[in-house]
Write an enzyme that holds these catalytic residues in place. Structure first.
Site, short mmCIF file in Angstrom:
data_model
loop_
_atom_site.label_atom_id
_atom_site.label_comp_id
_atom_site.label_asym_id
_atom_site.label_seq_id
_atom_site.Cartn_x
_atom_site.Cartn_y
_atom_site.Cartn_z
N ARG A 19 0.80 -1.23 0.00
CA ARG A 19 0.00 0.00 0.00
C ARG A 19 0.84 1.28 0.00
O ARG A 19 0.30 2.38 -0.16
CB ARG A 19 -0.95 0.00 1.21
CG ARG A 19 -2.21 -0.82 0.92
CD ARG A 19 -3.20 -0.70 2.05
NE ARG A 19 -2.83 -1.53 3.19
CZ ARG A 19 -3.24 -1.30 4.45
NH1 ARG A 19 -3.99 -0.26 4.72
NH2 ARG A 19 -2.87 -2.10 5.42
N GLY A 82 3.72 -15.59 7.43
CA GLY A 82 3.09 -15.15 8.66
C GLY A 82 4.08 -14.72 9.73
O GLY A 82 5.28 -15.01 9.65
N THR A 83 3.54 -14.02 10.74
CA THR A 83 4.41 -13.48 11.80
C THR A 83 5.06 -14.61 12.62
O THR A 83 6.21 -14.49 13.06
CB THR A 83 3.61 -12.57 12.75
OG1 THR A 83 2.41 -13.25 13.15
CG2 THR A 83 3.22 -11.27 12.08
N GLY A 105 9.11 -3.75 12.46
CA GLY A 105 9.95 -2.77 11.78
C GLY A 105 9.20 -1.57 11.24
O GLY A 105 9.81 -0.57 10.86
N ASP A 106 7.88 -1.67 11.19
CA ASP A 106 7.09 -0.56 10.64
C ASP A 106 6.27 0.14 11.72
O ASP A 106 5.31 0.84 11.43
CB ASP A 106 6.19 -1.04 9.50
CG ASP A 106 5.28 -2.20 9.91
OD1 ASP A 106 5.35 -2.62 11.09
OD2 ASP A 106 4.51 -2.68 9.07
N ASN A 172 -4.48 -6.56 19.82
CA ASN A 172 -3.06 -6.91 19.90
C ASN A 172 -2.23 -5.89 19.11
O ASN A 172 -2.51 -5.63 17.95
CB ASN A 172 -2.90 -8.31 19.28
CG ASN A 172 -1.45 -8.73 19.15
OD1 ASN A 172 -0.62 -8.37 19.99
ND2 ASN A 172 -1.14 -9.49 18.12
N TYR A 370 30.25 36.46 -3.52
CA TYR A 370 30.63 35.04 -3.45
C TYR A 370 32.05 34.93 -2.93
O TYR A 370 32.99 35.45 -3.54
CB TYR A 370 30.53 34.36 -4.83
CG TYR A 370 31.11 32.97 -4.79
CD1 TYR A 370 30.56 32.01 -3.94
CD2 TYR A 370 32.24 32.62 -5.52
CE1 TYR A 370 31.10 30.74 -3.84
CE2 TYR A 370 32.79 31.34 -5.44
CZ TYR A 370 32.21 30.42 -4.58
OH TYR A 370 32.76 29.15 -4.48
N SER A 409 33.37 47.85 -3.76
CA SER A 409 32.27 47.10 -4.38
C SER A 409 32.64 46.62 -5.78
O SER A 409 33.50 47.19 -6.44
CB SER A 409 31.04 47.98 -4.47
OG SER A 409 30.62 48.33 -3.18
C1 UD1 Z 1 -0.52 -8.60 13.14
C2 UD1 Z 1 -1.09 -9.48 14.23
C3 UD1 Z 1 -2.37 -8.85 14.78
C4 UD1 Z 1 -2.07 -7.44 15.28
C5 UD1 Z 1 -1.43 -6.64 14.17
C6 UD1 Z 1 -0.98 -5.30 14.71
C7 UD1 Z 1 -0.51 -11.76 13.67
C8 UD1 Z 1 -0.98 -13.03 13.09
N1 UD1 Z 1 -1.37 -10.79 13.69
O1 UD1 Z 1 -1.46 -8.59 12.09
O2 UD1 Z 1 -2.88 -9.62 15.83
O3 UD1 Z 1 -3.29 -6.84 15.69
O4 UD1 Z 1 -0.28 -7.29 13.65
O5 UD1 Z 1 -0.53 -4.51 13.66
O6 UD1 Z 1 0.61 -11.68 14.13
N2 UD1 Z 1 5.89 -9.88 8.91
C9 UD1 Z 1 7.00 -10.62 8.58
N3 UD1 Z 1 6.83 -11.82 7.94
C10 UD1 Z 1 5.59 -12.29 7.63
C11 UD1 Z 1 4.46 -11.52 7.97
C12 UD1 Z 1 4.65 -10.33 8.63
O7 UD1 Z 1 8.13 -10.22 8.83
O8 UD1 Z 1 5.53 -13.39 7.06
C13 UD1 Z 1 6.08 -8.61 9.60
C14 UD1 Z 1 5.60 -7.41 8.81
O9 UD1 Z 1 6.65 -6.85 8.05
C15 UD1 Z 1 5.15 -6.45 9.91
C16 UD1 Z 1 4.71 -7.37 11.03
O10 UD1 Z 1 5.31 -8.62 10.78
O11 UD1 Z 1 6.21 -5.65 10.38
C17 UD1 Z 1 3.21 -7.52 11.11
O12 UD1 Z 1 2.74 -8.02 9.89
P1 UD1 Z 1 1.32 -7.60 9.34
O13 UD1 Z 1 1.10 -8.31 8.07
O14 UD1 Z 1 1.20 -6.14 9.35
O15 UD1 Z 1 0.39 -8.24 10.47
P2 UD1 Z 1 -1.15 -8.15 10.56
O16 UD1 Z 1 -1.74 -9.19 9.73
O17 UD1 Z 1 -1.58 -6.76 10.36
#
Ligand code: UD1
Ligand code: CA
Length: 461
Positions: A19, A82-83, A105-106, A172, A370, A409
């Site tokens: 985005r 996923g996280t 990181g964001d 969260n 200058y 001057s």
């Molecule tokens: C996540 C949480 C959610 C929380 C929200 C807060 C999970 C499953 N969900 O959701 O509960 O309310 O953050 O903002 O954890 N990232 C990786 N690798 C991945 C996926 C994500 O490094 O495979 C990093 C992203 O760069 C980011 C962070 O993890 O910095 C969160 O990822 P994002 O996709 O924003 O999580 P949400 O789905 O919004």
């Protein structure tokens, strides 16, 4: 009693950030002049982390390249599953004795004090979550608590939540602190049987409860602290929030800001004194130190410079990589370029550009000049429209102007050249040779007047 454990911080930064609509990875976008990820790394360092690991993925090479000055371990997450999957990449490096802190990181504006509250929570049997109550919780994972005990039981992601769960307003933030030993086990138990087919880090909460562990939620009251950046609108919002914080800290330290919302620090201000006044639309970059009673007029840009006591910098001046002695007066519309050192009581006026030059105390360069690659002595007066011709198209040469020289001057000083002490240069001169001490030097064609000369008239009249 809580036992002393080391801290390992894992920063998740592998997400793509579509985005942002940018070819640049999201975490390299800047607020206050620094990449988002650098702000988060700075926090991890300030917390005294024993080690800091950044999980990178999308365009990771660019991220590593630009931030290779950071003291950190880089761990790649090839696919973003996923996280939970992101933290699994660090699984082997987890130390049983360490507390693990997960940051995003964001999410750049978290305060150290807030994380310290969270870090007071974890022990062998307890993990801590940072939560926030939002009027509009949509998009976030919801904190599900036991109806009777009110203890945290699990986190449910938006896409997996029932309509009742979606009504929960405690969410969260993603920031958590856990015991290393337990985390290793919980990570090995994560699966991806959920609406998004991802390994959710949030599932460790339910696993912890199953293991008889306790989950304590620490609530953040200032929502801005846990806001992430997903698009440029949020980026601009966080920029303002951070600028307001910085402005408030400066005002608390004794700086008058004409308008804290029209003042930007993209770096650091070092205050060497009090009663500093800064007018609107001033931008500070890099490290700028300001002495006592310094006044900065509107629309000035100051980058990596030192400004002495009682200096006045008037409107629309730009100063970079330079130092300015006390009681000097700069501008309006002056440009002080890199490598310039001005002494005390120096006056630099409008439309004057100075580059890589030393100007000693009490000298004046007040209009349209200058001065480059020069050494200017004390009590020198440089008249309007004086130019040091320091460049012959190939090489740069120096101009030396000794103490008490008066330059008339509209003079060109063709370098290399030296103006002897106390010499005077007649207006309109082109000086190509050194001038002797105490004498008047000038090079100027003689003025003639033509007697009986008649102005031409229009034909036919
Ligand atoms: C996540 C949480 C959610 C929380 C929200 C807060 C999970 C499953 N969900 O959701 O509960 O309310 O953050 O903002 O954890 N990232 C990786 N690798 C991945 C996926 C994500 O490094 O495979 C990093 C992203 O760069 C980011 C962070 O993890 O910095 C969160 O990822 P994002 O996709 O924003 O999580 P949400 O789905 O919004
Ligand atoms: Ca997010």
């Amino acid at each position: 009693m809580k036992k002393e454990t080391g801290l390992k911080t894992i920063i998740l930064a592998a997400g793509q950030g579509t985005r942002m609509k940018s070819v640049m990875p999201k975490v390299l976008h800047r607020i206050a002049g620094r990449p988002l990820l650098e702000h988060v790394h700075g926090l991890a360092a300030a917390l005294g982390s024993e080690d800091i690991t950044i999980v990178y993925g999308h365009q990771g090479d660019k991220v590593r390249q630009q931030l290779n000055h950071l003291k950190t371990n880089w761990v790649e997450q090839r696919e973003q599953l996923g996280t939970g999957h992101a933290v699994m990449q660090v699984s082997d490096a987890l130390d049983d004795e360490q507390t693990v802190l997960v940051l995003y990181g964001d999410v750049p504006l978290l305060r150290k004090e807030t994380v310290q509250r969270l870090l007071a929570v974890p022990n062998d049997n307890t993990l801590g979550l940072l939560t926030v109550v939002l009027r509009d919780p949509s998009g976030y994972g919801r904190i599900v608590r036991n109806a009777e005990t009110q203890r945290v039981e699990r986190i449910v992601e938006e896409n997996d939540a029932t309509p009742e769960e979606k009504d929960l307003s405690e969410v969260n933030t993603g920031i958590m602190a856990l015991p290393g030993l337990r985390l290793k086990k919980w990570l090995s138990e994560l699966d991806n049987t959920n609406a998004q087919g991802e390994y959710y880090l949030t599932d460790v909460v339910a696993l912890a409860v199953e293991d008889g562990c306790r989950v304590d939620a620490i609530e953040v009251l200032d929502e801005d602290e846990v806001l992430g950046v997903n698009d440029r609108i949020q980026l601009a919002h966080l920029e303002r929030v951070l600028q307001q914080r910085q402005a408030r800290a400066l005002m608390a330290a004794g700086v008058t800001l004409a308008d804290p919302s029209r003042f930007d620090v993209r770096g650091e201000i070092v205050l060497d004194g009090q009663d500093i006044e800064i007018d609107i639309n001033v931008i500070v970059e890099g490290t700028v130190s300001l002495g006592r009673n310094v006044r900065i007029g509107p629309n000035c840009v100051l980058k990596n410079c030192t400004v002495g006591d009682h200096v006045e910098i008037m409107a629309n001046s730009v100063i970079e990589d330079a130092s300015i002695g006390s009681s000097s007066r700069i501008g309006p519309f002056a440009r002080i370029r890199p490598g310039t050192e001005l002494g005390d009581h120096v006056h630099v006026g409008n439309f004057v550009e100075i580059k890589k030059s030393v100007v000693n105390s009490l000298s004046k360069i007040n209009h349209l000049s200058y001065i480059g690659d020069s050494t200017v002595g004390s009590r020198v007066n440089i008249g309007a429209g004086t130019i040091t011709c320091n460049y012959d198209g190939v090489n740069k040469s120096r101009t030396v102007i000794e103490d008490d020289v008066f330059v008339g001057s509209d003079t060109q000083l063709v370098a290399p050249v030296r103006l002897g002490r106390n010499s005077t240069i007649g207006a309109g001169s082109t000086i190509t040779k050194d001038t002797p001490e105490g004498q008047l030097s000038l090079s100027r064609s003689r003025q003639v007047s033509v007697k009986g000369w008649v102005r031409p008239r229009k034909k036919g009249s």
